[in-house]
Design a protein around this motif. Structure first.
Motif, PDB file in Angstrom:
ATOM      1  N   ALA A 134      86.166  30.499   0.718  1.00 42.42           N
ATOM      2  CA  ALA A 134      85.202  31.733   0.963  1.00 42.42           C
ATOM      3  C   ALA A 134      85.373  31.913   2.557  1.00 42.42           C
ATOM      4  O   ALA A 134      85.710  33.171   2.994  1.00 42.42           O
ATOM      5  CB  ALA A 134      84.104  31.911   0.344  1.00 42.42           C
ATOM      6  N   GLU A 135      85.228  30.839   3.164  1.00 37.05           N
ATOM      7  CA  GLU A 135      85.169  30.995   4.649  1.00 37.05           C
ATOM      8  C   GLU A 135      86.457  30.957   5.145  1.00 37.05           C
ATOM      9  O   GLU A 135      86.811  31.878   6.176  1.00 37.05           O
ATOM     10  CB  GLU A 135      84.654  29.418   5.108  1.00 37.05           C
ATOM     11  CG  GLU A 135      84.386  29.636   6.648  1.00 37.05           C
ATOM     12  CD  GLU A 135      83.571  28.415   7.151  1.00 37.05           C
ATOM     13  OE1 GLU A 135      83.749  28.174   8.346  1.00 37.05           O
ATOM     14  OE2 GLU A 135      83.258  27.385   6.317  1.00 37.05           O
ATOM     15  N   PHE A 136      87.422  30.237   4.763  1.00 33.99           N
ATOM     16  CA  PHE A 136      88.851  30.541   5.492  1.00 33.99           C
ATOM     17  C   PHE A 136      89.541  31.881   5.040  1.00 33.99           C
ATOM     18  O   PHE A 136      90.267  32.272   5.889  1.00 33.99           O
ATOM     19  CB  PHE A 136      89.689  29.499   4.523  1.00 33.99           C
ATOM     20  CG  PHE A 136      91.196  29.574   4.870  1.00 33.99           C
ATOM     21  CD1 PHE A 136      91.682  28.931   6.082  1.00 33.99           C
ATOM     22  CD2 PHE A 136      92.032  30.185   3.732  1.00 33.99           C
ATOM     23  CE1 PHE A 136      92.986  29.166   6.215  1.00 33.99           C
ATOM     24  CE2 PHE A 136      93.336  30.285   4.384  1.00 33.99           C
ATOM     25  CZ  PHE A 136      93.995  29.775   5.259  1.00 33.99           C
ATOM     26  N   ALA A 137      88.982  32.458   3.798  1.00 35.95           N
ATOM     27  CA  ALA A 137      89.581  33.640   3.552  1.00 35.95           C
ATOM     28  C   ALA A 137      88.744  35.021   4.041  1.00 35.95           C
ATOM     29  O   ALA A 137      89.087  36.240   3.468  1.00 35.95           O
ATOM     30  CB  ALA A 137      89.728  33.813   2.081  1.00 35.95           C
ATOM     31  N   ALA A 138      87.778  34.711   4.699  1.00 37.32           N
ATOM     32  CA  ALA A 138      86.941  35.716   5.163  1.00 37.32           C
ATOM     33  C   ALA A 138      87.482  37.134   5.762  1.00 37.32           C
ATOM     34  O   ALA A 138      87.120  38.102   5.589  1.00 37.32           O
ATOM     35  CB  ALA A 138      85.617  35.141   6.067  1.00 37.32           C
ATOM     36  N   ASP A 139      88.444  36.832   6.422  1.00 41.44           N
ATOM     37  CA  ASP A 139      89.283  37.799   7.229  1.00 41.44           C
ATOM     38  C   ASP A 139      90.478  38.617   6.440  1.00 41.44           C
ATOM     39  O   ASP A 139      91.251  39.474   6.707  1.00 41.44           O
ATOM     40  CB  ASP A 139      89.757  37.408   8.360  1.00 41.44           C
ATOM     41  CG  ASP A 139      88.906  37.115   9.597  1.00 41.44           C
ATOM     42  OD1 ASP A 139      87.638  37.574   9.611  1.00 41.44           O
ATOM     43  OD2 ASP A 139      89.198  36.125  10.449  1.00 41.44           O
ATOM     44  N   CYS A 140      90.672  38.026   4.945  1.00 38.00           N
ATOM     45  CA  CYS A 140      91.769  38.552   4.241  1.00 38.00           C
ATOM     46  C   CYS A 140      90.970  38.980   2.958  1.00 38.00           C
ATOM     47  O   CYS A 140      91.878  38.858   1.822  1.00 38.00           O
ATOM     48  CB  CYS A 140      92.786  37.622   4.199  1.00 38.00           C
ATOM     49  SG  CYS A 140      92.452  36.041   3.070  1.00 38.00           S
ATOM     50  N   GLY A 141      89.867  39.125   2.801  1.00 38.38           N
ATOM     51  CA  GLY A 141      89.299  39.699   1.440  1.00 38.38           C
ATOM     52  C   GLY A 141      88.131  38.646   0.804  1.00 38.38           C
ATOM     53  O   GLY A 141      87.552  39.149  -0.204  1.00 38.38           O
ATOM     54  N   GLY A 142      87.973  37.533   1.412  1.00 32.52           N
ATOM     55  CA  GLY A 142      87.170  36.586   0.899  1.00 32.52           C
ATOM     56  C   GLY A 142      87.717  35.927  -0.251  1.00 32.52           C
ATOM     57  O   GLY A 142      88.807  36.098  -0.750  1.00 32.52           O
ATOM     58  N   PHE A 143      86.919  35.050  -1.038  1.00 31.88           N
ATOM     59  CA  PHE A 143      87.511  34.099  -2.368  1.00 31.88           C
ATOM     60  C   PHE A 143      86.338  34.036  -2.949  1.00 31.88           C
ATOM     61  O   PHE A 143      84.925  33.894  -2.595  1.00 31.88           O
ATOM     62  CB  PHE A 143      87.695  32.553  -1.650  1.00 31.88           C
ATOM     63  CG  PHE A 143      88.335  32.234  -3.101  1.00 31.88           C
ATOM     64  CD1 PHE A 143      89.609  32.162  -3.545  1.00 31.88           C
ATOM     65  CD2 PHE A 143      87.536  31.277  -3.773  1.00 31.88           C
ATOM     66  CE1 PHE A 143      90.057  31.347  -4.672  1.00 31.88           C
ATOM     67  CE2 PHE A 143      87.714  30.487  -4.944  1.00 31.88           C
ATOM     68  CZ  PHE A 143      88.950  30.843  -5.402  1.00 31.88           C
ATOM     69  N   GLU A 144      86.382  34.448  -4.352  1.00 35.17           N
ATOM     70  CA  GLU A 144      85.646  34.178  -5.426  1.00 35.17           C
ATOM     71  C   GLU A 144      86.139  33.961  -6.714  1.00 35.17           C
ATOM     72  O   GLU A 144      87.403  34.544  -7.056  1.00 35.17           O
ATOM     73  CB  GLU A 144      84.913  35.511  -5.750  1.00 35.17           C
ATOM     74  CG  GLU A 144      83.363  35.506  -6.086  1.00 35.17           C
ATOM     75  CD  GLU A 144      83.124  34.991  -7.504  1.00 35.17           C
ATOM     76  OE1 GLU A 144      82.060  34.553  -7.696  1.00 35.17           O
ATOM     77  OE2 GLU A 144      84.139  35.571  -8.316  1.00 35.17           O
ATOM     78  N   GLY A 145      85.532  32.820  -7.459  1.00 34.47           N
ATOM     79  CA  GLY A 145      86.461  32.466  -8.377  1.00 34.47           C
ATOM     80  C   GLY A 145      86.696  33.347  -9.703  1.00 34.47           C
ATOM     81  O   GLY A 145      87.774  33.357 -10.266  1.00 34.47           O
ATOM     82  N   ASN A 146      85.793  34.345  -9.860  1.00 36.33           N
ATOM     83  CA  ASN A 146      86.087  35.358 -10.913  1.00 36.33           C
ATOM     84  C   ASN A 146      86.986  36.456 -10.272  1.00 36.33           C
ATOM     85  O   ASN A 146      87.736  37.082 -11.289  1.00 36.33           O
ATOM     86  CB  ASN A 146      84.589  36.002 -10.924  1.00 36.33           C
ATOM     87  CG  ASN A 146      83.707  35.171 -11.760  1.00 36.33           C
ATOM     88  OD1 ASN A 146      83.640  34.544 -12.975  1.00 36.33           O
ATOM     89  ND2 ASN A 146      82.833  34.565 -10.901  1.00 36.33           N
TER      90      ASN A 146
END
Length: 453
Positions: A134-146
């Protein structure tokens, strides 16, 4: 590879065949993003959905992702039983959800499909890996398992390909539409039906169910659905998930020697459990006294495990306790839901699942017990720190050195990406697809110091 000439998003035709076997489910529920002919007329669309998830590589990979207790760890009874993985949890969740859904009038194959699919997007090392991505992808839409699960079902898992509407990137101008499940199945598997920052009551919530890149298929599957509201089958899936892991994580913790049953009688230990439950699992504002009452109700049951030494008799008693808990939680939800809605078949947006507060708090306390005694162990804290390093370094290394280290599927996405945002998303998709062991091995290979000679 199966190919259909219809571009994704084009109007779908009604599902062929008799509708009587679908009961309250209509033509729109049975539509697929890309229409397909039935290969076996005697099989329902939802049976077909279930088979696609059951046979997917993504489901098989869950066998290599830890649930709570590390399968390679040691404990007082580590040789007596194998702790659950994400795969076995998903299978058990599917059994619970299938029976509860059927009792309330849902199509059982539809609910089972949602339960089998609910954890497909979880990355290596579970929620620990999720935080780093989620931190790494903060600038490309984030990350969430669902949200990753929806992306996997509709884009990543190779099953159906169609001609790209813009003739863009992809093998021979084709684009994947994932497993191409029915609208009802995708909706049932969507636990959080909103994009990042779109929680209907808590805008700052980190939970969401769709990335910006996947909004077109999300808009398609949510046609006719009330904004922010989960369908009834998704509610059954969500409760089945809570029921399965709250009962089974405590079972695994006791078997591994991490939970001591008598500790739950100690006032200081109980206070820590209640604090954890109030912070993470119980409804906001829950009084600790209510949590104490919930735990005491469970401790008073004749089947509650009061000791565990790994003997065959204690193993049987513990297994019975897990079964009793599942029955207690499911019957409570079934009874309360029927009391509100009557005896009709309950599906889609025609009802709400009702779970009594007493059982929600009992479930929250069980989650807190596993959290306090399994996940918060000092050894686990060190292990989680090491895992965060692995995922963080792996993500940045793949981004810097890509397409090196990427599987062919994600290499193609990386190379076709128009900017850093797209390349980051390809790296995230790659890492999320890895098992715990595969992530550790890839990290070691890519970060190992070069040797001369």
């Amino acid at each position: 590879m199966e190919v259909n000439d219809r571009p994704p998003g084009a109007p779908a035709t009604a599902h062929p065949g008799p509708y009587e076997r679908y009961g309250p489910y209509g033509a729109a529920d049975l539509e697929r993003y890309v229409p397909e002919p039935d290969k076996r007329p005697g099989r329902t669309a939802f049976q077909r959905d279930r088979a696609r998830v059951l046979h997917s590589a993504a489901l098989r990979r869950l066998a290599g992702k830890t649930q709570v207790v590390d399968p390679g760890g040691s404990g007082a009874a580590a040789t007596d039983t194998s702790p659950r993985t994400r795969l076995t949890h998903s299978l058990e969740c599917a059994q619970v959800g299938r029976e509860l859904g059927a009792a309330l009038g849902c199509d059982p194959d539809l609910v089972e499909t949602a339960c089998l699919a609910h954890d497909l997007g979880h990355p290596p090392f579970g929620h620990n890996g999720e935080l780093v991505l989620a931190e790494f992808a903060a600038d490309c839409g984030g990350f969430e398992g669902n949200a990753q699960s929806l992306r996997l079902l509709t884009r990543i898992e190779p099953k159906k390909f169609v001609a790209s509407p813009d003739g863009g990137a992809g093998e021979a101008g084709l684009v994947s539409v994932g497993l191409n499940l029915t609208r009802a199945a995708l909706d049932a598997a969507t636990k959080y039906p909103w994009p990042r920052g779109g929680h209907p009551t808590t805008p700052g919530s980190p939970k969401f169910g769709v990335y910006e890149d996947d909004l077109p298929v999300f808009a398609w599957l949510r046609q006719g659905a009330p904004d922010g509201r989960r369908c009834f089958e998704a509610q059954v899936m969500d409760w089945a998930d809570d029921v399965a892991y709250s009962a089974h994580d405590v079972e695994d913790g006791l078997q591994a020697g991490h939970i001591e049953a008598r500790a739950l009688l100690s006032p200081p230990e109980r206070a820590e459990v209640f604090g954890c439950a109030a912070d993470r699992y119980a409804p906001a504002g829950t009084d600790p006294a209510e949590l104490a009452e919930a735990l005491d109700r469970l401790l008073a049951q004749p089947w509650w495990p009061r000791r565990y030494d790994g003997s065959a008799l204690d193993q049987a008693r513990l297994k019975d306790a897990a079964s009793q808990l599942i029955g207690r939680f499911c019957l409570a939800a079934e009874g309360a839901t029927r009391e509100r809605h009557g005896t009709a078949r309950l599906t889609r947006y025609g009802a709400e699942l009702v779970v009594p507060r007493e059982q929600r708090l009992e479930c929250a306390v069980l989650k807190a017990v596993a959290d306090r005694y399994v996940m918060q162990r000092p050894a686990q804290a060190r292990r989680r720190a090491e895992q965060r390093v692995v995922i963080g370094e792996l993500a940045h290394t793949l981004l810097a050195r890509g397409p090196e280290g990427l599987d062919p599927q994600f290499r193609a996405l990386f190379e076709a990406a128009p900017d850093d945002r797209g390349r980051r998303r390809a790296v995230v998709d790659q890492i999320a697809s890895l098992t715990d062991a595969a992530a550790t091995a890839l990290h070691a290979r890519l970060t190992r110091p070069a040797t001369s000679g």
